[in-house]
Write an enzyme that holds these catalytic residues in place. Structure first.
Site, PDB file in Angstrom:
ATOM      1  N   ASP A 293       0.774  -1.251   0.317  1.00 17.82           N
ATOM      2  CA  ASP A 293      -0.105  -0.141   0.090  1.00 17.82           C
ATOM      3  C   ASP A 293       0.872   1.189  -0.175  1.00 17.82           C
ATOM      4  OD1 ASP A 293      -2.162  -1.796   0.068  1.00 17.82           O
ATOM      5  OD2 ASP A 293      -2.274  -1.392   2.284  1.00 17.82           O
TER       6      ASP A 293
HETATM    7  N1  LIG Z   1       2.691   1.025  10.386  1.00 17.05           N
HETATM    8  C1  LIG Z   1       1.570   1.733  11.073  1.00 17.05           C
HETATM    9  O1  LIG Z   1       1.675   2.264  12.039  1.00 17.05           O
HETATM   10  C2  LIG Z   1       0.138   1.262  10.378  1.00 17.05           C
HETATM   11  C3  LIG Z   1      -0.801   1.638  11.297  1.00 17.05           C
HETATM   12  C4  LIG Z   1      -2.276   1.414  10.689  1.00 17.05           C
HETATM   13  C5  LIG Z   1      -2.168   0.855   9.272  1.00 17.05           C
HETATM   14  N2  LIG Z   1      -1.445   0.494   8.601  1.00 17.05           N
HETATM   15  C6  LIG Z   1      -1.219  -0.092   7.189  1.00 17.05           C
HETATM   16  O2  LIG Z   1      -0.531  -1.354   6.940  1.00 17.05           O
HETATM   17  C7  LIG Z   1      -0.285  -0.995   5.519  1.00 17.05           C
HETATM   18  C8  LIG Z   1       1.393  -0.831   5.480  1.00 17.05           C
HETATM   19  O3  LIG Z   1       1.476  -1.015   4.470  1.00 17.05           O
HETATM   20  P1  LIG Z   1       2.987  -1.957   3.746  1.00 17.05           P
HETATM   21  O4  LIG Z   1       3.183  -1.633   2.469  1.00 17.05           O
HETATM   22  O5  LIG Z   1       3.801  -1.793   4.863  1.00 17.05           O
HETATM   23  O6  LIG Z   1       2.231  -3.332   3.891  1.00 17.05           O
HETATM   24  P2  LIG Z   1       0.887  -3.982   3.356  1.00 17.05           P
HETATM   25  O7  LIG Z   1       0.150  -2.974   2.277  1.00 17.05           O
HETATM   26  O8  LIG Z   1       0.017  -4.571   4.352  1.00 17.05           O
HETATM   27  O9  LIG Z   1       1.690  -5.160   2.336  1.00 17.05           O
HETATM   28  C9  LIG Z   1       2.435  -6.006   2.837  1.00 17.05           C
HETATM   29  C10 LIG Z   1       2.806  -6.847   1.697  1.00 17.05           C
HETATM   30  O10 LIG Z   1       3.877  -7.720   2.142  1.00 17.05           O
HETATM   31  C11 LIG Z   1       3.899  -8.881   1.395  1.00 17.05           C
HETATM   32  N3  LIG Z   1       4.446 -10.159   2.157  1.00 17.05           N
HETATM   33  C12 LIG Z   1       3.792 -10.612   3.268  1.00 17.05           C
HETATM   34  N4  LIG Z   1       4.572 -11.436   3.956  1.00 17.05           N
HETATM   35  C13 LIG Z   1       5.726 -11.468   2.865  1.00 17.05           C
HETATM   36  C14 LIG Z   1       6.802 -12.251   3.150  1.00 17.05           C
HETATM   37  N5  LIG Z   1       7.193 -13.168   3.855  1.00 17.05           N
HETATM   38  N6  LIG Z   1       7.883 -11.880   2.202  1.00 17.05           N
HETATM   39  C15 LIG Z   1       7.617 -11.235   1.030  1.00 17.05           C
HETATM   40  N7  LIG Z   1       6.552 -10.299   1.170  1.00 17.05           N
HETATM   41  C16 LIG Z   1       5.419 -10.519   2.042  1.00 17.05           C
HETATM   42  C17 LIG Z   1       2.409  -9.138   1.008  1.00 17.05           C
HETATM   43  O11 LIG Z   1       2.145  -9.751  -0.342  1.00 17.05           O
HETATM   44  P3  LIG Z   1       2.215 -11.262  -0.463  1.00 17.05           P
HETATM   45  O12 LIG Z   1       1.277 -11.759   0.462  1.00 17.05           O
HETATM   46  O13 LIG Z   1       2.075 -11.438  -1.793  1.00 17.05           O
HETATM   47  O14 LIG Z   1       3.821 -11.719  -0.176  1.00 17.05           O
HETATM   48  C18 LIG Z   1       1.868  -7.729   1.252  1.00 17.05           C
HETATM   49  O15 LIG Z   1       1.496  -7.204  -0.034  1.00 17.05           O
HETATM   50  C19 LIG Z   1      -0.595   0.392   4.969  1.00 17.05           C
HETATM   51  O16 LIG Z   1      -2.063   0.115   4.637  1.00 17.05           O
HETATM   52  C20 LIG Z   1      -1.099   1.144   6.408  1.00 17.05           C
HETATM   53  O17 LIG Z   1      -2.289   1.916   6.160  1.00 17.05           O
HETATM   54  C21 LIG Z   1       0.144   0.545   9.270  1.00 17.05           C
END
Ligand SMILES: NC(=O)c1ccc[n+]([C@@H]2O[C@H](COP(=O)([O-])OP(=O)(O)OC[C@H]3O[C@@H](n4cnc5c(N)ncnc54)[C@H](OP(=O)(O)O)[C@@H]3O)[C@@H](O)[C@H]2O)c1
Ligand SMILES: NC(=O)c1ccc[n+]([C@@H]2O[C@H](COP(=O)([O-])OP(=O)(O)OC[C@H]3O[C@@H](n4cnc5c(N)ncnc54)[C@H](OP(=O)(O)O)[C@@H]3O)[C@@H](O)[C@H]2O)c1
Lengths: 117, 459, 117, 459
Positions: free
Chosen positions: D386
């Site tokens: 994301d």
């Molecule tokens: N950090 C915070 O404080 C916080 C707070 C609230 C909400 N969030 C939300 O969390 C999200 C964070 O975004 P993000 O880009 O870090 O993560 P993400 O959008 O949740 O995407 C994580 C990606 O990692 C991949 N993945 C999972 N396990 C894996 C593995 N073992 N090896 C390789 N890839 C792997 C997944 O694809 P596959 O399954 O295809 O591997 C997934 O597409 C945002 O939408 C944000 O709004 C974060």
């Protein structure tokens, strides 16, 4: 009875009240706490004020120190004897000059800063 | 009124003061910040007036007289006189605290030791603030007599005064609210009045800004002490905000001058081991005319103006603002280089130039502009001296050694406008005036700038 | 007698003390003042903490919230009836886990940040 | 001990907490800051232990058991499990507040209305924190059962629970410390426990970080409320510091996701009007191999790595740190681009990479690195989704519309490492994966990076 006060016997409290409002231990410590916290806030906020605004800060905070006016009003308006009331009245005058003059001149000064926005 | 409501109102007022100061952190919100502070004071006073059954006769009289005097001062004062005005008002605030604590002492029958100590502190700090501020005001007004006062064995006198105050405070703390306690209180206040005089009278006139900021801090502390006397939180909070503000400004000034606070308060400026002689330094001074300066400005791409105390004395801020407009209209880049202690008050130059409608984007801080001074075609030093003195960098024996300066000497050509070769506050010669690339324009600041404008317009 | 309390008659004060330490108006307002000032300090200080340190901030401030331990100790150690003491003891345990675990893990985490200086 | 001394010690302890938080404003002073905070707590506890004659048997038991459990947790926990741990501890803090207020209610005979209200608040906030945190913990542990719980007419249930709590609080405020008051208190606590569950259980798993920060804030407020119950300043001060900290972190996360707090708490993610279909978007996906990536890296001058939640899942931080070292040794400039909400906790990526010894100069914030993304030869997106989705910029209908992202798509070549084309938390397709300049490496994050390292070493 709450925990902290539980350590002071009730007798102590009655005694305090017969002393007619001598500030109790608790209150002084609370006031001290308020003082310390306010100093922290002052330091945090004022270190953020940019040099451009240091003269207005000086005159503005100077105006705030005229808060003694609150005490002056109480002194000039309460009690019966004349002397303290007159002292209070002088204090009201001086503190009002400080307050009114301070805020007004700061306003004037800041108006100069704003005109160019 | 319910005492709880009164206290709630005091809390609201304290919050308004804090928000007001927060407003001062940006020029854009500063006006609103000041108004918030004023509202805070209004809330506190109104609530006090109606919070308890008071006798309003004397109060209203005092309020009216004070408002009129304060307003007249505020409307009449010249921006160049701000330091004096702050000093005077400061003193009034301090005096008010002393009087309030004294009146309260007379009105009560019995007191705890805490309250008595707070009363003594309030009287003492308030009185020092009052007399000290009056002396500072007089020094800024340049009353000749003040300069001549010398206190014999000054440090000993000060120490004795402080000790007597402390002794009387201890006496008061064990007091019983009797006449003796009251007498001790006024004794403390009287000694503190004297102390304020002896402390400030021997400090050099140009160090008054530091003294004023310190006294500003004291007036806050006096209000806070009065707050302890009255168990009043709004006094304590706003007093400590002012206390912190004054101390921070004091520190900023000391750092900008590379001196310690004790050095400012008790130090002897000018007792430097430097052997520089003004006649030697000024052997090769070249002077110039307004016409020649105008010619230089006509071919310049970037001009830096370094204002100093002399600009305030000459009231040249409006004229120099006009000069800037003319140059900007001719596509010249014009910046003002503001040294943190240029003038006689922190931010002094900023206020004067803002008064003259110079946009504050054109006012650049020392650290920001120094790295670009080599790209300046012409630097005009307008009534500044110590803040552009390269000895601060080169002569470790100098009185201003280590003080950060504006690197005017690094620009291609330097024009120094001042009336003579007389020294600035630090009383030391300035090699910049005799530098290879420096031209002196000996003239009153305002007249000189006006002449340059005329020459530019004629050509 | 000081000004503020002067508005309350002495009778009121004696009455308060017979209520045996029910928190007086003054104290509650002072505590409220302390609360408001502390929130200001929190906001000022915490907005300055850089994103890099947000996870340690979260676990560190979490540890600080274990300050309820102070209340737990008082509850577990005072009074005679068993129930509140046992509640207090459970509270001591939980709060201690929070405090000890929180500060230790924050320390561990920050150690990782420091190693590279 | 003199009650004044106790209070003074509490003030010292509060100051230590403030200084501790101030220490956290710079990485250099952060360790000391945390220790200062711990000292503050030690001072408060020690003074409480010896300030009044207490019965130490139960206390010591609790302290020993709690210390052992806490220490074991702290030593054993993996950095990837930090969110869970914070959630759990949070809950414990909240529960402690509820129990303390409850115990205090039983131990006293009489109470003012203020104190009773504070007691009710303490019980309520503490209990919501406890049950809410446990649910959040369970969700982060990915307990399947939790995902399936659906509360019928959820908003109505929540409203009813809140209203009942308020009603009972009013009842308590007029209470007389009798058994009924105590029963009302435990009633409030029980309802609040339920409320914590119903509030948190239906929030999406990936929104848990926001929930945890909010609950962190609540645990502080519960402590502050307990402080009002006990007239204890150190509880009030530290409670409100924590309350402020949690709220600020909550706001930071919401801003970084461009969502409002109510939207996070009650919102329905994914109900977007966007018509994008994953199959259409992913029509032209190109996949690659570790060897090909190694070849690209060999000729690159500047590489940017964008870590995301997938790096945490794959525990790839150490491997990617090794990759960075190898590239740096080959004169490649390597930066990590850290999105504020990458991962499942604010600062999550920073902690993981710090654990793996990546210097924090190499960790660049989004706003800092975005303007330079066009100069990146290769950008490796490691388990992020994301936070690099260009739809946030281009599709106003998208669930993440307006969320600031890392502009990975602007670099010359993009390598995306993830296991499949499955979406990230926001459940929307990501056009970056099918972009002209993107190559997909479908593999577990750690394995993929290790393969690249091997390929680099072989060549
Ligand atoms: N950090 C915070 O404080 C916080 C707070 C609230 C909400 N969030 C939300 O969390 C999200 C964070 O975004 P993000 O880009 O870090 O993560 P993400 O959008 O949740 O995407 C994580 C990606 O990692 C991949 N993945 C999972 N396990 C894996 C593995 N073992 N090896 C390789 N890839 C792997 C997944 O694809 P596959 O399954 O295809 O591997 C997934 O597409 C945002 O939408 C944000 O709004 C974060
Ligand atoms: N700003 C503060 O907060 C603060 C606080 C404490 C101390 N100080 C001290 O004050 C000094 C400030 O430095 P500065 O460079 O601004 O001033 P300065 O060193 O005091 O020099 C001022 C110069 O202005 C000239 N001048 C006076 N009247 C003039 C007029 N009508 N027209 C033209 N020139 C005139 C004087 O020379 P002529 O007489 O030859 O004309 C003098 O050399 C520093 O030493 C600083 O440490 C400032």
């Amino acid at each position: 009875m709450n925990f902290l006060l539980a350590t002071e016997p009730v007798a102590k409290l009655v005694e305090t009240s017969t002393e007619a409002a001598s500030t109790s231990a608790d209150t002084v410590m609370l006031l001290l706490t308020v003082f310390v916290l306010a100093v922290f806030i002052g330091v945090e906020v004022i270190t953020k004020i940019p040099p451009t605004l240091h003269t207005p800060l000086m005159s503005g905070s100077n105006a705030i120190s005229g808060i003694a006016l609150v005490g002056a009003v109480l002194a000039a308006g309460s009690g019966d004897s004349m002397l303290p009331k007159i002292l209070g009245c002088v204090a009201v005058t001086l503190a009002t000059i400080n307050v009114v003059g301070g805020f007004m001149v700061t306003h004037r000064m800041l108006g100069m800063f704003r005109r160019k926005d | 009124m319910d005492p709880r409501l009164v206290q709630l109102a005091y809390l609201v007022s304290a919050v308004l003061f804090i928000l007001g100061l927060k407003g001062l952190t940006r020029p854009r919100s500063a006006v609103r910040g000041n108004l918030l502070g004023a509202c805070g004071l209004l809330v506190a006073v109104v609530v006090t007036l109606f919070g308890a059954g008071l006798d309003y006769r004397l109060i209203v009289g005092g309020l009216v007289v004070g408002t009129v005097i304060g307003a007249v001062f505020a409307i009449r004062v010249q921006m160049t006189e701000m330091p004096q005005m702050v000093a005077l008002f400061n003193g009034f605030g301090g005096a008010a605290s002393t009087l309030v604590a004294g009146a309260n002492l007379v009105q009560t029958d019995s007191f705890g030791a805490d309250t008595l100590v707070a009363t003594a502190l309030s009287g003492m700090i308030g009185a020092v603030t009052f007399s000290g501020s009056l002396i500072a005001w007089g020094k800024l007004k340049e009353f000749r007599q003040l300069e001549e006062i010398r206190i014999p064995a000054q440090q000993i006198v000060n120490a004795l005064l402080v000790l007597s105050c402390v002794g009387l405070t201890v006496f008061m703390a064990n007091g019983d609210g009797s006449t003796m306690t009251v007498v001790a209180y006024w004794g403390i206040s009287a000694l503190a009045l004297l102390l304020g005089v002896t402390l400030v009278v021997s400090i050099g006139g140009a160090d008054m800004p530091v003294v004023i900021a310190l006294l500003n801090s004291y007036s806050g502390l006096a209000a806070a002490a009065t707050g302890f006397v009255l168990s009043n939180t709004v006094l304590i909070i706003s007093g400590s905000l002012v206390g912190a503000s004054g101390l921070i400004l004091t520190r900023i000034m000391c750092v900008a001058m590379n001196r310690s606070l004790p050095n400012v308060l008790f130090g002897t400026m000018g007792s430097s081991g430097s052997t520089l002689n003004a006649d030697d330094v000024y052997a090769n001074v070249k002077s110039t005319s307004a016409e020649e300066v105008a010619m230089l400005l006509e071919v310049a791409n970037r001009v830096v103006i370094v204002p100093g105390y002399g600009m305030a004395v000459a009231q040249a801020q409006h004229t120099v603002s006009d000069l800037r407009k003319i140059l900007v209209a001719r596509q010249v880049e014009v910046d003002f280089a503001i040294h943190p202690v240029a003038g006689r008050m922190p931010g002094h130059m900023n206020v004067l130039l803002a008064e003259a409608n110079v946009p504050y984007e054109a006012l650049r801080e020392m650290d920001e502009i120094n790295p670009t001074m080599e790209q300046a075609d012409v630097t005009i030093v307008l009534g500044a001296n110590d803040v552009v003195n390269p000895l601060a960098r080169t002569d470790p024996q100098s009185a201003i050694a280590g003080m950060p300066i504006i690197d005017a000497d690094k620009s291609r050509t330097v024009i120094v406008i001042k009336r003579s070769l007389s020294p600035g506050f630090a009383k030391i010669p300035n090699p910049l005036f005799a530098a290879e690339n420096t031209l002196m324009l000996f003239e009153d600041g305002r007249k000189a700038i006006q002449d340059i404008i005329n020459a530019l317009n004629e050509s």
